[in-house]
Design a protein around this motif. Sequence first.
Motif, mmCIF file in Angstrom:
data_model
loop_
_atom_site.group_PDB
_atom_site.id
_atom_site.type_symbol
_atom_site.label_atom_id
_atom_site.label_comp_id
_atom_site.label_asym_id
_atom_site.label_seq_id
_atom_site.Cartn_x
_atom_site.Cartn_y
_atom_site.Cartn_z
ATOM 1 N N VAL A 40 45.801 34.680 32.875
ATOM 2 C CA VAL A 40 45.283 33.332 33.051
ATOM 3 C C VAL A 40 44.101 33.126 32.112
ATOM 4 O O VAL A 40 43.341 34.053 31.834
ATOM 5 N N VAL A 41 43.945 31.909 31.625
ATOM 6 C CA VAL A 41 42.799 31.531 30.811
ATOM 7 C C VAL A 41 41.795 30.800 31.695
ATOM 8 O O VAL A 41 42.175 29.945 32.493
ATOM 9 N N VAL A 42 40.539 31.137 31.557
ATOM 10 C CA VAL A 42 39.465 30.481 32.291
ATOM 11 C C VAL A 42 38.751 29.516 31.344
ATOM 12 O O VAL A 42 38.279 29.929 30.279
ATOM 13 N N VAL A 43 38.692 28.242 31.731
ATOM 14 C CA VAL A 43 38.035 27.219 30.919
ATOM 15 C C VAL A 43 36.776 26.732 31.622
ATOM 16 O O VAL A 43 36.812 26.402 32.815
ATOM 17 N N ASP A 44 35.669 26.701 30.914
ATOM 18 C CA ASP A 44 34.394 26.172 31.421
ATOM 19 C C ASP A 44 33.890 26.942 32.638
ATOM 20 O O ASP A 44 33.257 26.377 33.528
ATOM 21 N N ALA A 45 34.180 28.219 32.675
ATOM 22 C CA ALA A 45 33.686 29.105 33.723
ATOM 23 C C ALA A 45 33.739 30.513 33.139
ATOM 24 O O ALA A 45 33.824 30.674 31.926
ATOM 25 N N TYR A 46 33.680 31.528 34.003
ATOM 26 C CA TYR A 46 33.702 32.889 33.475
ATOM 27 C C TYR A 46 34.375 33.828 34.465
ATOM 28 O O TYR A 46 34.211 33.697 35.679
ATOM 29 N N LYS A 66 26.784 30.906 29.245
ATOM 30 C CA LYS A 66 26.037 31.969 28.579
ATOM 31 C C LYS A 66 26.772 33.299 28.683
ATOM 32 O O LYS A 66 27.194 33.713 29.755
ATOM 33 N N GLY A 67 26.911 33.940 27.551
ATOM 34 C CA GLY A 67 27.572 35.231 27.503
ATOM 35 C C GLY A 67 29.078 35.175 27.512
ATOM 36 O O GLY A 67 29.736 36.206 27.361
ATOM 37 N N ALA A 68 29.647 33.975 27.669
ATOM 38 C CA ALA A 68 31.097 33.844 27.750
ATOM 39 C C ALA A 68 31.699 33.242 26.493
ATOM 40 O O ALA A 68 32.904 33.343 26.269
ATOM 41 N N GLY A 69 30.872 32.584 25.709
ATOM 42 C CA GLY A 69 31.365 31.841 24.561
ATOM 43 C C GLY A 69 32.009 32.746 23.520
ATOM 44 O O GLY A 69 31.577 33.880 23.301
ATOM 45 N N LEU A 81 35.917 29.710 16.870
ATOM 46 C CA LEU A 81 36.174 28.926 18.078
ATOM 47 C C LEU A 81 34.894 28.395 18.715
ATOM 48 O O LEU A 81 34.947 27.458 19.518
ATOM 49 N N ARG A 82 33.767 28.953 18.382
ATOM 50 C CA ARG A 82 32.505 28.595 19.033
ATOM 51 C C ARG A 82 32.222 27.103 18.919
ATOM 52 O O ARG A 82 32.485 26.479 17.899
ATOM 53 N N ASP A 83 31.675 26.515 19.985
ATOM 54 C CA ASP A 83 31.380 25.088 20.004
ATOM 55 C C ASP A 83 30.329 24.814 21.072
ATOM 56 O O ASP A 83 30.020 25.676 21.887
ATOM 57 N N ASP A 84 29.786 23.596 21.072
ATOM 58 C CA ASP A 84 28.772 23.240 22.066
ATOM 59 C C ASP A 84 29.353 23.085 23.464
ATOM 60 O O ASP A 84 28.667 23.337 24.458
ATOM 61 N N THR A 85 30.587 22.643 23.572
ATOM 62 C CA THR A 85 31.215 22.381 24.870
ATOM 63 C C THR A 85 32.466 23.229 25.033
ATOM 64 O O THR A 85 33.061 23.691 24.054
ATOM 65 N N THR A 101 20.056 24.332 28.160
ATOM 66 C CA THR A 101 19.283 25.531 28.454
ATOM 67 C C THR A 101 20.053 26.511 29.335
ATOM 68 O O THR A 101 19.592 27.633 29.573
ATOM 69 N N TRP A 102 21.227 26.090 29.831
ATOM 70 C CA TRP A 102 22.039 26.947 30.701
ATOM 71 C C TRP A 102 23.216 27.573 29.958
ATOM 72 O O TRP A 102 23.851 28.496 30.472
ATOM 73 N N VAL A 103 23.566 27.046 28.799
ATOM 74 C CA VAL A 103 24.798 27.458 28.129
ATOM 75 C C VAL A 103 24.517 27.947 26.718
ATOM 76 O O VAL A 103 23.397 27.841 26.214
ATOM 77 N N ASP A 104 25.551 28.483 26.082
ATOM 78 C CA ASP A 104 25.476 28.867 24.674
ATOM 79 C C ASP A 104 26.034 27.733 23.829
ATOM 80 O O ASP A 104 27.125 27.227 24.102
ATOM 81 N N THR A 105 25.299 27.341 22.796
ATOM 82 C CA THR A 105 25.754 26.276 21.909
ATOM 83 C C THR A 105 25.651 26.741 20.460
ATOM 84 O O THR A 105 25.183 27.838 20.175
ATOM 85 N N THR A 106 26.087 25.875 19.555
ATOM 86 C CA THR A 106 25.956 26.163 18.126
ATOM 87 C C THR A 106 24.591 25.732 17.605
ATOM 88 O O THR A 106 24.291 25.897 16.433
#
Length: 248
Positions: free
Chosen positions: A7-13, A24-27, A32-36, A231-236
Motif C-alpha cells: 500500500v502507498v501512504v499519501v500525506d501521512a507516514y 517531516k522525515g517522510a518526504g 519527487l520532492r515537493d512542498d505538498t 514549520t511542521w513539514v518538509d518543503t523545498t
Amino acid sequence: IDHVDPVVVVDAYHPRALVYSNWKGAGPAEPLRDDTSTGIVLNAIKHGDAGLDIPYVTNHHFDIDGFLGVWSFLHQESALKWEGVFREAALIGDFREYNPQRPFADEALKLSCWITSVEKKLFYAPFGEQKEVEACVEKYAYFMKALPGFLENPEKYRHRWIGEYLRVKEAWRKLHAQEQSLQVFEDIRLLVVRAPEPIHYYALFGESRTADMVLSMYPGQRYELEYKYTTWVDTTRQAAFARVPLLM
C-alpha cells in the motif's frame, strides 16, 4: 499477520510503506520532492515512479492536500490534466497561500472553498472530529465521486463555494487597498500584516511564501501570531526555524 498487501501512504507516514508525503522525515528525495503531498504524487506520475503500480493507497485523515494526493494516485492521467489547479489548491489547503497573481489561483480557490464548505455542510468541520481516522472515510467516499463533476463544471456547484470565495476575494481587496499593509522580515521568516479587521486566512497568509510566521496587527492594539504549517513539514523552501512554544 502473515501477509500484508502493498500500500502507498499519501500525506501521512508509515515506516513499512512507500510514502508520498511532505511530513517531516517522510518526504522523498529529488526529483519527487515537493512542498505538498499532492505535488509529490504529481511528480511521481510525471516521472513514472515505480510506486504508482502499487494497487492500494491510504491516508488517515481528510484535508485538501491529502484528498487531492489520494485522488491523483488513483486517477493518474486525469490528475495531470488538472495539475496546475491541484498544485495551487494543495498550497491553499496546507499553507493558506492564496495569491490571485499566481496561475490557476482562481480555479484552485473555488475548489478549496467547495471542499471546505461541503465538509462543514454535509459532514463536520475540518479536523472537527476526534476519531478522524474512522470519520474521514465518509468524506473520501463522497468527494471521490463528486470531484470529477466539479472539475468539469464548477458553476454547477456555485451555491456551495461562492460565499467563502467572495469573502476571500473581498479580504484580499481590503488588505491591498491600504499602503504598507504587508512587511516581510526575511531573516526571521516573519510576515507582518496590518489589517483594519480580522480577515479570511486564505488572504491573510496569501503573500507569506517566504515566511513561516504571520503576525496580524489590528486597530485597538489587537495582535495575533500564528505559525504556518510549513514549520511542521518538509518543503523545498528554506528550512523553517524551530517552533517556540506559544503557551506558557
